[in-house]
Design an enzyme around this catalytic site. Structure first.
Site, short mmCIF file in Angstrom:
data_model
loop_
_atom_site.label_atom_id
_atom_site.label_comp_id
_atom_site.label_asym_id
_atom_site.label_seq_id
_atom_site.Cartn_x
_atom_site.Cartn_y
_atom_site.Cartn_z
N GLU A 7 0.82 -1.22 0.00
CA GLU A 7 0.00 0.00 0.00
C GLU A 7 0.85 1.26 0.00
OE1 GLU A 7 -3.52 2.16 2.61
OE2 GLU A 7 -3.52 0.01 2.30
N LYS A 8 2.03 1.19 0.63
CA LYS A 8 2.88 2.37 0.74
C LYS A 8 4.33 1.93 0.81
CE LYS A 8 0.56 3.62 4.43
NZ LYS A 8 -0.25 2.46 4.86
N ASP A 105 -7.80 -3.51 5.41
CA ASP A 105 -9.09 -2.86 5.61
C ASP A 105 -9.75 -2.62 4.25
OD1 ASP A 105 -7.76 -0.65 4.54
OD2 ASP A 105 -7.54 0.34 6.49
N TYR A 328 -0.63 -2.29 13.38
CA TYR A 328 -1.40 -1.45 12.45
C TYR A 328 -2.33 -0.51 13.22
CZ TYR A 328 -4.66 -0.27 8.69
OH TYR A 328 -5.44 0.40 7.78
N ARG A 330 -4.67 1.92 12.22
CA ARG A 330 -6.00 2.36 11.79
C ARG A 330 -7.05 1.28 12.04
NH1 ARG A 330 -5.67 6.69 7.56
NH2 ARG A 330 -3.51 7.37 7.50
#
Length: 647
Positions: A7-8, A105, A328, A330
């Protein structure tokens, strides 16, 4: 070649750390020793196309264009990350296999899926994509996740749900924001009046709270206490409980509004005998609070350190990505996988090295104690935020990072402490035919409370219940007492308090209390509130950026623009009810219990009547110019503003 898409970049580097060496760093990727490649997105590389991508006429904001409803949806590359999209496009053509490593997510699922689809990956290759779920960036956890790959097709419903949310927010936000902005301009306001499914109900909370405070008129009320004495000379106080005959002189909350009535009670009880007519004692055992999810952490950090939701999220991201000290962040979950219980010793040793102040807490922890936090049935995509097994010198962290890490670590350690035990006692006394009650709480064992004790404060006494006494004499039913004197307290009703960062976050998290419909209350409780763990901080910040909210010290208040925007909209747009309905359907889509098409069709049909309910006259008197929005494009400033209106 296997292509891993993270994702990043930070997640990509964590992946590469456990994969084949030697490695060669490229521009936007890392080539592994066995020829495989790790690359990454930078958040969403794609975004919903602007209205003028569907019709150039939509570049101008005009009332006659509304509602704008795309027939075939388009995505466009984000300008700042176009180069990374091109890197992935080239690598996707070369790859034989693809591993999706988005965050665990809904949005993390969508943002990699949409790149794979946008880049034209053949159907057969898309069908073979595998999914890797990582919530801890330390090497052992990453290796374990890589060894447990699952077919990406299992997560398609999650991606469809996120896509439905994205398109629905676009439809609602673009159309409502353009309408309100144009109507505001007619009245002389030169700024974007954005409307969104989540941001506007949050603004509505603040506007209504401010209105309640402005309209509030304090009224006096009266409380009567009896000072009682036992035969042994011990004294305590009991509070008068008005009988049904007093109802005409009470408000809806049972407060006595007549001073004459209270004074009459004082005259009747002074010097009179009393009799104990009821005794109750109950032992309570309260388990430790669960480990944090993001909202719970943000609320506690706001109360303890005065940090905004965005500041807490930014600190958490640094602790997760840069320092690899927490899992994680979030997360919307407050439970842990049962297998994590075996790591308690290693995690505790690590956190003691990072936060030496917690060494006594680690020493006092019973690491064999297995509390309710470990529950596989309560864990879905991600688990609660806890420290990782990584240790480092805590002095290398900033003050904010140390504070947040210590909060997370202490909450984790609390799981290994016994319950807080206390006795609640209740005594009912009859004096001259009147009923008086005394309550007390006595701590038996501090348990986990010892971890949170503040010097000089008795933790066993709840801060929000001033009528609880520290103790009561030993009494028996039927025992005679003497009312030494009565005490009359003059009080004033208090207005509700203005929102702060902590209370506004708490309101968003527990939004069900602001809804009257029982069915919607349940939906909002089950979906954990208004917005998501990942978006709440950004929503609050956006309302400040739009100049709809302002801060006065710790207080958050609505501006004139915010008040007039809420006044112009139908109740359905300013309350959480619509969000509750959306979330129910989006959750059902993610579980394959509802369909994308029916959800979107219902939304499209509801737009025209919704637009007609906006009241332009509410903007009358709104003058001036709102501050410029960060990130606004020079070429299409109003369009960029419109995009931010869709949250």
């Amino acid at each position: 070649m296997i292509l891993y898409i993270a994702e990043k970049p930070s997640l990509g580097r964590a992946l590469a750390e456990v994969l084949a060496k030697p490695q060669q760093k490229g521009d936007g990727f890392i080539r592994l020793g066995n020829g495989d490649v790790v690359s990454w997105c930078i958040g969403h590389l794609l975004e919903q196309a602007q209205p003028d991508a569907y019709d150039p006429a939509f570049r101008q904001w005009r009332l006659e264009h509304l509602p704008i409803v795309p027939r075939e949806w388009k995505l466009e590359p984000k300008a700042k990350t176009r180069a990374q999209l091109n890197v992935l496009k080239k690598l996707l053509k070369e790859a034989d296999r693809i591993v999706h490593v988005g965050d665990p997510d809904r949005e993390g699922q969508l943002l990699v899926d949409e790149v794979i689809n946008y880049c034209g990956v053949p159907a057969a290759k898309r069908e073979a994509v595998q999914r890797c779920l990582i919530s801890d960036l330390n090497p052992a956890a990453v290796s374990k996740a890589l060894a447990a790959l699952r077919p990406n097709r299992e997560f398609v419903p999650l991606s469809v749900s996120a896509l439905a949310r994205s398109r629905a927010d676009w439809l609602y936000g673009i159309n409502m924001s353009r309408l309100c902005t144009l109507q505001g301009q007619k009245m002389g306001y030169q700024g974007v009046l954005s409307v969104g499914r989540v941001q506007t109900p949050v603004l509505g909370l603040v506007v209504r709270r401010d209105r309640e405070i402005a309209d509030f008129r304090a009224k006096p009320y009266y409380e009567v206490f009896a000072l009682l004495q036992t035969g042994d000379g011990e004294r305590f106080k009991a509070k008068w409980q008005p009988s049904d005959a007093c109802l005409p002189w009470q408000d809806e909350e049972g407060r006595v509004l007549s001073r004459r009535l209270a004074e009459n009670v004082i005259r009747r009880i002074g010097g009179q005998p009393g009799k104990v007519v009821g005794l109750e004692q109950k032992r309570h055992r309260q388990a430790a609070p669960l480990p944090y999810n993001l909202s719970a952490l943000q609320i506690d950090a706001a109360r303890r350190f005065g940090l905004s939701a965005k500041q807490v999220l930014d600190i958490c991201q640094a602790l997760y990505e840069r320092h690899k000290l927490i899992t994680y962040p979030r997360s919307d979950c407050r439970y842990l996988p049962e297998e994590h219980f075996r790591q308690a010793g290693v995690v505790s040793e690590a956190l003691a090295r990072v936060s030496p102040e917690l060494v006594p807490a680690v020493s006092g922890a019973d690491l064999s104690r297995r509390g309710k936090a470990w529950n596989d049935k309560k864990v879905e995509a991600h688990h609660a935020i806890i420290p990782t097994t990584r240790a480092m010198d805590g002095e290398r962290l900033s003050r904010g990072e140390r504070d947040i890490y210590t909060l997370i670590a202490r909450q984790y350690l609390a799981q290994f402490y016994p319950p807080w035990e206390y006795d609640d006692r209740r005594v009912e006394v009859d004096i001259a035919g009147g009923r008086f009650i005394a309550r007390a709480r006595q701590q038996i064992h501090p348990g986990w409370k010892a971890l949170f004790a503040t010097p000089g404060r008795q933790e066993a006494e709840p801060e929000d219940d001033p009528e609880l006494q520290a103790g009561l004499p030993a009494l028996s039913e039927g025992e005679s007492l003497l009312c030494v004197q009565g005490e009359l307290l003059d009080k004033l009703t208090q207005p509700p308090r203005h929102f702060t960062d902590a209370t506004l976050l708490a309101a968003m998290t527990h939004i069900a209390r602001y809804v009257t419909d029982a069915g919607l209350k349940k939906i909002l409780r089950d979906t954990d509130g208004l917005g998501t763990e990942a978006t709440r901080a950004g929503i609050i910040e956006l309302l400040f950026t739009r100049a709809f909210l302002t801060r006065e010290g710790k207080q958050i208040k609505a501006t004139e623009a915010g008040c007039k925007l809420i006044a112009s909209l139908p109740d359905s747009a300013t309350t959480p009810d619509m969000t509750a309905r959306w979330e129910a359907v989006l959750d059902a889509i993610s579980r394959k219990q509802a369909g994308y098409q029916s959800f979107m069709a219902e939304l499209e049909a509801s737009l025209p009547p919704l637009l007609e309910q906006v009241r332009p006259e509410s903007f009358r008197g709104l003058q001036g110019r709102a501050p410029a929005t960060k990130g606004r494009r020079r070429r299409r400033p109003r369009q960029a503003a419109g995009r931010k209106a869709t949250v």
